[in-house]
Write an enzyme that holds these catalytic residues in place. Structure first.
Site, mmCIF file in Angstrom:
data_model
loop_
_atom_site.group_PDB
_atom_site.id
_atom_site.type_symbol
_atom_site.label_atom_id
_atom_site.label_comp_id
_atom_site.label_asym_id
_atom_site.label_seq_id
_atom_site.Cartn_x
_atom_site.Cartn_y
_atom_site.Cartn_z
ATOM 1 N N GLU A 1 -0.432 -7.845 2.725
ATOM 2 C CA GLU A 1 -0.679 -7.074 3.964
ATOM 3 C C GLU A 1 -0.387 -7.916 5.197
ATOM 4 O O GLU A 1 -0.727 -9.099 5.236
ATOM 5 C CB GLU A 1 -2.130 -6.592 4.013
ATOM 6 C CG GLU A 1 -2.404 -5.470 3.040
ATOM 7 C CD GLU A 1 -3.770 -4.830 3.214
ATOM 8 O OE1 GLU A 1 -4.599 -5.364 3.968
ATOM 9 O OE2 GLU A 1 -3.984 -3.784 2.587
ATOM 10 N N THR B 1 -1.671 2.558 -8.113
ATOM 11 C CA THR B 1 -2.752 3.297 -8.765
ATOM 12 C C THR B 1 -2.176 4.412 -9.634
ATOM 13 O O THR B 1 -2.650 4.657 -10.741
ATOM 14 C CB THR B 1 -3.701 3.872 -7.692
ATOM 15 O OG1 THR B 1 -4.100 2.777 -6.862
ATOM 16 C CG2 THR B 1 -4.911 4.508 -8.291
ATOM 17 N N SER C 1 -5.447 5.438 -0.417
ATOM 18 C CA SER C 1 -5.317 3.990 -0.534
ATOM 19 C C SER C 1 -6.555 3.378 -1.202
ATOM 20 O O SER C 1 -7.687 3.663 -0.805
ATOM 21 C CB SER C 1 -5.119 3.411 0.866
ATOM 22 O OG SER C 1 -4.925 2.037 0.762
ATOM 23 N N SER C 2 -6.294 2.580 -2.220
ATOM 24 C CA SER C 2 -7.418 1.910 -2.905
ATOM 25 C C SER C 2 -7.915 0.792 -2.005
ATOM 26 O O SER C 2 -7.134 -0.073 -1.620
ATOM 27 C CB SER C 2 -6.954 1.312 -4.232
ATOM 28 O OG SER C 2 -6.153 2.232 -4.932
ATOM 29 N N SER D 1 0.831 -1.196 0.000
ATOM 30 C CA SER D 1 0.000 0.000 0.000
ATOM 31 C C SER D 1 0.876 1.261 0.000
ATOM 32 O O SER D 1 1.808 1.385 0.791
ATOM 33 C CB SER D 1 -0.888 -0.009 1.246
ATOM 34 O OG SER D 1 -1.693 1.129 1.237
ATOM 35 N N GLY D 2 0.594 2.160 -0.928
ATOM 36 C CA GLY D 2 1.344 3.407 -1.016
ATOM 37 C C GLY D 2 2.565 3.314 -1.905
ATOM 38 O O GLY D 2 3.332 4.271 -2.033
ATOM 39 N N ASN E 1 -1.238 5.177 3.370
ATOM 40 C CA ASN E 1 -1.388 5.893 2.107
ATOM 41 C C ASN E 1 -2.605 6.804 2.196
ATOM 42 O O ASN E 1 -3.695 6.359 2.566
ATOM 43 C CB ASN E 1 -1.557 4.862 0.974
ATOM 44 C CG ASN E 1 -1.690 5.512 -0.388
ATOM 45 O OD1 ASN E 1 -1.581 6.731 -0.529
ATOM 46 N ND2 ASN E 1 -1.933 4.691 -1.393
ATOM 47 N N GLY F 1 -1.549 -4.895 -2.369
ATOM 48 C CA GLY F 1 -0.350 -5.704 -2.130
ATOM 49 C C GLY F 1 -0.505 -6.556 -0.893
ATOM 50 O O GLY F 1 -1.521 -6.494 -0.179
HETATM 51 N N1 LIG Z 1 5.434 8.147 -9.973
HETATM 52 C C1 LIG Z 1 5.061 8.934 -8.976
HETATM 53 N N2 LIG Z 1 5.382 10.224 -8.977
HETATM 54 C C2 LIG Z 1 5.014 11.021 -7.977
HETATM 55 N N3 LIG Z 1 4.304 10.603 -6.890
HETATM 56 C C3 LIG Z 1 3.938 9.315 -6.835
HETATM 57 C C4 LIG Z 1 4.291 8.411 -7.882
HETATM 58 N N4 LIG Z 1 3.822 7.209 -7.554
HETATM 59 C C5 LIG Z 1 3.187 7.359 -6.374
HETATM 60 N N5 LIG Z 1 3.243 8.608 -5.943
HETATM 61 C C6 LIG Z 1 2.705 9.154 -4.674
HETATM 62 O O1 LIG Z 1 2.461 8.068 -3.820
HETATM 63 C C7 LIG Z 1 1.112 8.053 -3.414
HETATM 64 C C8 LIG Z 1 0.618 6.635 -3.288
HETATM 65 O O2 LIG Z 1 0.526 6.076 -4.560
HETATM 66 P P1 LIG Z 1 -0.677 5.088 -4.936
HETATM 67 O O3 LIG Z 1 -1.963 5.599 -4.433
HETATM 68 O O4 LIG Z 1 -0.579 4.826 -6.363
HETATM 69 O O5 LIG Z 1 -0.270 3.809 -4.100
HETATM 70 P P2 LIG Z 1 -0.947 2.368 -4.168
HETATM 71 O O6 LIG Z 1 0.144 1.414 -4.422
HETATM 72 O O7 LIG Z 1 -2.049 2.382 -5.142
HETATM 73 O O8 LIG Z 1 -1.438 2.154 -2.718
HETATM 74 P P3 LIG Z 1 -2.742 1.370 -2.242
HETATM 75 O O9 LIG Z 1 -2.444 -0.070 -2.327
HETATM 76 O O10 LIG Z 1 -2.890 1.801 -0.862
HETATM 77 O O11 LIG Z 1 -3.840 1.782 -3.113
HETATM 78 C C9 LIG Z 1 0.376 8.835 -4.463
HETATM 79 O O12 LIG Z 1 -0.754 9.432 -3.936
HETATM 80 C C10 LIG Z 1 1.405 9.854 -4.887
HETATM 81 O O13 LIG Z 1 1.380 10.947 -4.017
HETATM 82 MG MG LIG Z 2 -4.055 2.248 -5.036
#
Ligand SMILES: Nc1ncnc2c1ncn2[C@@H]1O[C@H](COP(=O)(O)OP(=O)(O)OP(=O)(O)O)[C@@H](O)[C@H]1O
Ligand SMILES: [Mg+2]
Length: 947
Positions: free
Chosen positions: A419, A139, A193-194, A134-135, A190, A417
């Site tokens: 957990e 996404t 977080s999705s 997560s994070g 996050n 991912g």
């Molecule tokens: N390539 C990137 N460039 C800039 N910031 C990023 C990038 N990737 C991620 N981030 C930052 O990290 C944060 C978390 O990313 P994201 O929401 O995609 O995580 P996730 O893997 O989908 O987590 P979750 O499993 O909780 O949904 C985003 O809100 C953004 O602020």
């Molecule tokens: Mg996500």
């Protein structure tokens, strides 16, 4: 023989310590800088330590993407890097002839999938599995990839179709904010977080233009509506309404400023995701009009008020639980907003109806306080889950293309991912189960397929030890007995079950399973599953209930009676549902548990994935504080292990990523036989033409094998030859290509050398021929010239001889005349009678020119021209100047002297003879026959008495 690299644990231990670090430092010192390596399989040696160092160096140098064999590793920059996702860069990757040669990027993966679809090579459909904790940025990555496809798969054919395509792409992109508003929440790890899994199918037509998309969601964390962990928030949409509603909307939705809701914790925290307008705008683009939006937000406000409905303990089982102080107001508002009768709502929440007996009589039983709370939460979860599913279906109907308008697809999977929390329950079990499945898919696709191929090919190669998670999957989902089957059975039996009972059942039924354990120190009943990414302790308390996810039929019935147009759509009166709710004893439908539903959807997803060419993006979170430029080695290390990246790196580095069929190999590298040293040539059998002539493509297997063996013997590096293919690493391929280039260069040199030799020889032959011709011509000319000279000389000689004879004759006649005259006349003194002028000149000439006469008389026939003049000069003792300035005119000629000679027969006098021709012209004076000058001197000297 290839060096075997075993599991990373033992490998790193064996090479661990200071000496290794020093060795590595020394070794890598000569290599390319770590931050410039584009593939983790190139670090040397591949250990967790070196991979970590490489990732750290890259992260610190703002390089966020790198390859790990077939996987792309994406590190979260935690800061905006706009230039990394600009449309120009997208175009650059799209236009590149070989995107793999560019820096690793998610666009490389995107472009690769797009080209694979274009190439129509089976399997045509592509999938990208984006995973990570997560994070980590899953996404974000999926969003960027969707934007990339929207740019590269735009329709260029006509303006009209371009507009249509643009509209579809915009809708697909608009689905993101809507789904994130309803499905994402701020968690400890996050802010966005999705809370659901998502598989987006981007549909492409025959011309590879994006014509639509379809979204499939998995396991929404609906419990979050009614229950949020400390320091976490509810879904973003609640905060968006709460903060972003206009005054009039606030009145309509009963959301006065400053109102507090127990299901809306931490409303004071402001996030960039709390933007209501963006969600509304996106919903509008997706075809959700303002009245429908109003209904949605009204229902959500109703849920918030429902959350404020608190029950107190009645103290009497026969009495329904009373409401706490101002909860009555909340129930009323909630019922109003949900379009439900208040009484009916309250009764449904507090009173359970039981059908029993033969006549299916209905009994009403007041619920306990806890049961009331559960029913309330259940109502909220039911409404929210249905609303979310309905939204997904609306989005799908808005963006999905007609089935006949698309032929291929690219799937994007953004799943939660792995957990592991201090307290893990059914949600974590499902999530980790999904991750196990995906890991197995990865293993099946890449690692196992690779190794099995080696085995089939009969390759002498020790397998890399990697973690096969099949035992873990057997433990979770296997048959006949597994954790899932046991939990499902508990639900089916519909008997009261305690957490301790479930723990004992799991332990006894699954005893001896390698991946099962228990935390004996914990006071709570639990079991531990050793996942591929690490051990996770699950609490058994509440597991069965969560799995049942029971929805009291009264709740559904209540919602079906709602006057709200939206709830009417979400809960249609369904006769089938009624019959399910009232099952007869024998005819009971199988209970659909959460686990069984999740398992079914997961299997469906994996079936889709199995029919595609998979690509993997592993997102890594460099630190848990979401700070840029901070790299926590321990956290990254656990993620590398969790996503199985270390095995990937090992197997990629130790294996043979390049496989070529024997025929192709021989065709390409046959010319490498030339590299074979002379001794080997002799030893390994005949090579009739020394490898010089071009062979026709070999079709006979025996010939093929013979050639193959010859090539393999000639190679500078060992290769691994399987039954039908030759296996090699990237470095071996490079070596072969270099050797091939070397041989081709040699061949080119041979040809050049031969051509130059041929040219030189031809030129030399021509030169020799030219010289011969020139010599022949010259000798012919010379001979001709000499012949002419001879002829001329002969003529001159003859004329000269004739002339001399005549002159001699004339001279003798002359002398005879003079003698006669002298003898008849008395000699007279020259001093007494002065000689006339002509006679004086003649005498002078005779005195000067007598040696000339001698010389000319004795000169060789060939002496003429200048040579003769030189002789004359020498005789006359004249100064030698320029032959041109000194034209010689002998005085002898002027004086008409023809010859001077001594008198024959012992006479001591010289005889001067003048040319009869000249004499007549130049000396008309007195007779030239008188003795003067030199003759006179001679005469006087020889005169008697003169000594
Ligand atoms: N390539 C990137 N460039 C800039 N910031 C990023 C990038 N990737 C991620 N981030 C930052 O990290 C944060 C978390 O990313 P994201 O929401 O995609 O995580 P996730 O893997 O989908 O987590 P979750 O499993 O909780 O949904 C985003 O809100 C953004 O602020
Ligand atoms: Mg996500």
């Amino acid at each position: 023989m290839l060096q075997q690299v075993n599991g990373h644990g033992s490998g790193s231990a064996a090479h661990g310590g200071e000496s290794l670090r020093e060795d590595l430092q020394e070794f890598l010192g000569g290599e390319a800088p770590l931050q410039q390596l584009d593939d983790l399989t190139k670090v040397n040696p591949v250990t967790l330590e070196t991979v970590l160092r490489c990732l750290q160096a890259q992260y610190m140098a703002d390089t966020f993407y790198t390859n790990a064999g077939c996987t792309l590793v994406a590190m979260n920059p935690f800061k905006p890097v706009p230039q990394l996702y600009s449309p120009e860069l997208m175009q650059e990757y799209h236009a590149a002839s070989q995107p793999q040669t560019l820096k690793p990027h998610i666009f490389t993966v995107g472009e690769q999938t797009y080209r694979n679809v274009k190439s129509l090579m089976e399997p045509v459909n592509q999938s990208i599995v984006v995973s990570g904790e997560s994070g980590a940025g899953k996404t974000w990555t999926s969003r960027c990839l969707m934007k990339f496809y929207a740019v590269v798969a735009a329709s260029p054919t006509s303006w009209e179709s371009h507009k249509v395509a643009q509209r579809i792409e915009q809708r697909i992109l608009n689905s993101n904010p809507v789904m994130e508003a309803f499905g994402n929440a701020c968690t400890l790890r996050n802010n966005n977080s999705s809370r659901f899994g998502k598989f987006i199918q981007l549909q492409l037509n025959g011309a590879q233009q994006m014509t639509g998309a379809a979204v499939q969601t998995y396991l929404l964390e609906k419990t979050r509506v009614a229950c949020q962990a400390p320091s976490e928030r509810n879904f973003h949409i609640f905060y968006q309404i709460y903060k972003g509603a206009h005054a009039e909307e606030r009145v309509r939705w009963c959301l006065p400023e400053g109102a507090t809701f127990s299901w809306l914790p931490h409303p004071e925290r402001t996030l960039e995701e709390d933007c209501f307008e963006v969600t509304r705008e996106a919903m509008l683009h997706l075809g959700i009009d303002a009245p429908t939006q109003n209904n949605i937000f009204q229902a959500l406000a109703g849920l918030l008020h429902l959350g404020n409905t608190q029950f107190a303990d009645s103290g009497n089982e026969a009495q329904p639980c009373p409401l706490v102080d101002d909860a009555q107001c909340s129930v009323g508002t909630s019922a109003l907003l949900l379009g439900l009768p208040e009484d009916h709502l309250l009764e449904t929440l507090r009173i359970r109806t039981i059908r029993a007996g033969r006549g299916r009589q209905v009994f009403r039983k007041p619920c306990s306080q806890a049961e009331c709370d559960t029913r309330r939460d259940c109502l909220a979860k039911l409404v929210y889950a249905r609303l979310f599913d309905w939204l997904v279906s609306v989005i799908n109907s808005s963006i999905c293309a007609a089935p006949d308008s698309w032929t291929t697809f690219i799937g994007l999977l953004d799943v939660y991912g792995f957990e592991s929390f201090p307290n893990n329950s059914l949600e974590q079990l499902c999530i980790n189960y999904a991750n196990e499945k995906l890991q197995q898919h990865f293993v099946a696709h890449y690692l196992r397929a690779q190794q099995e191929e080696y085995a089939v090919e009969g390759l002498e190669w020790s397998f890399v030890s990697y973690q096969d998670n099949q035992p873990c999957l057997d433990l979770i989902e296997g048959s006949p007995v597994s954790i899932c089957s046991l939990i499902n059975e508990e639900c089916r039996l519909n008997r009261p079950s305690s957490a301790a009972q479930l723990q004992t059942r799991i332990e006894s039924a699954l005893t001896g399973r390698p991946r099962l354990g228990r935390d004996r120190l914990s006071p709570e009943p639990n079991f531990i599953v050793l996942h591929y990414a690490g051990p996770v302790r699950y609490r058994t308390a509440g597991l069965v209930e969560k799995n049942k996810d029971p929805v009291p039929p009264e709740l559904t019935r209540l919602l079906q009676q709602s006057q709200d147009p939206l709830l009417k759509v979400l809960f249609p009166a369904d006769p089938e549902e009624k019959s399910q709710e009232e099952p007869s004893g024998q005819n009971r439908a199988p209970v659909l548990t959460v686990v069984s539903k999740f398992k079914a959807s997961l299997e469906q997803l994996l079936q889709v994935l199995h029919g595609t060419t998979p690509h993997y993006i592993r997102c890594i979170k460099p630190n848990s504080q979401a700070q840029a430029q901070i790299f926590h080695r321990e956290e990254v290390l656990s993620q590398l292990e969790a996503c199985g990246l270390v095995e990937t790196i090992h197997i990629s580095a130790a294996g043979f990523p390049i496989r070529v069929s024997h025929r192709n190999f021989v065709e390409r590298y046959e010319l490498l036989r030339r590299l074979r040293p002379a001794t080997t040539l002799r030893r390994h059998g005949p090579c009739p033409d020394g490898g010089r002539s071009e062979r026709p493509p070999c079709t006979e297997p025996a010939t093929l094998q013979g050639l193959l063996q010859e090539i393999l013997h000639a190679l500078p590096a060992p290769l691994h030859c399987g039954r039908t293919k030759v296996f090699m690493t990237n470095s071996t391929l490079e070596l072969l290509e270099r050797a091939r280039a070397q041989v081709l260069e040699q061949c080119a040199r041979h040809i050049q050398r031969g051509w130059r030799r041929h040219r030189c020889r031809t030129q030399a032959r021509r030169r020799r021929a030219a010289v011969l011709i020139q010599a022949a011509v010259r000798s012919w000319l010379a001979r001709k010239h000499v012949r002419r000279l001879h002829a001329a000389a002969t003529v001159i000689k003859r004329a000269w001889r004739e002339w001399r004879i005549r002159m001699a004759f004339l001279a003798s006649e002359e002398l005879d005349g003079v003698e006669e005259k002298h003898s008849s006349q008395a000699p007279c003194s020259p001093s007494s009678s002065p000689l006339p002028l002509a006679q004086t000149r003649l005498q002078g000439a005779i005195t000067r020119l007598w040696p000339l006469g001698l010389a000319l008389a004795n000169a060789a026939v060939g002496v003429h021209g200048f040579q003769r003049k030189l002789v004359v000069f020498a005789c006359l003792q004249l100064p030698v100047g320029s032959p041109r300035s000194c034209a010689i005119q002998t005085a002898q000629e002027q004086a008409g002297v023809l010859s001077i000679r001594a008198l024959p027969q012992g006479s001591i006098r010289f005889h001067c003879r003048k040319s009869p021709l000249r004499y007549a012209d130049t000396c008309p004076g007195p007779s030239p026959d008188s003795v003067t000058g030199f003759n006179q001197i001679l005469l006087e000297r020889h005169r008697p008495g003169h000594v």
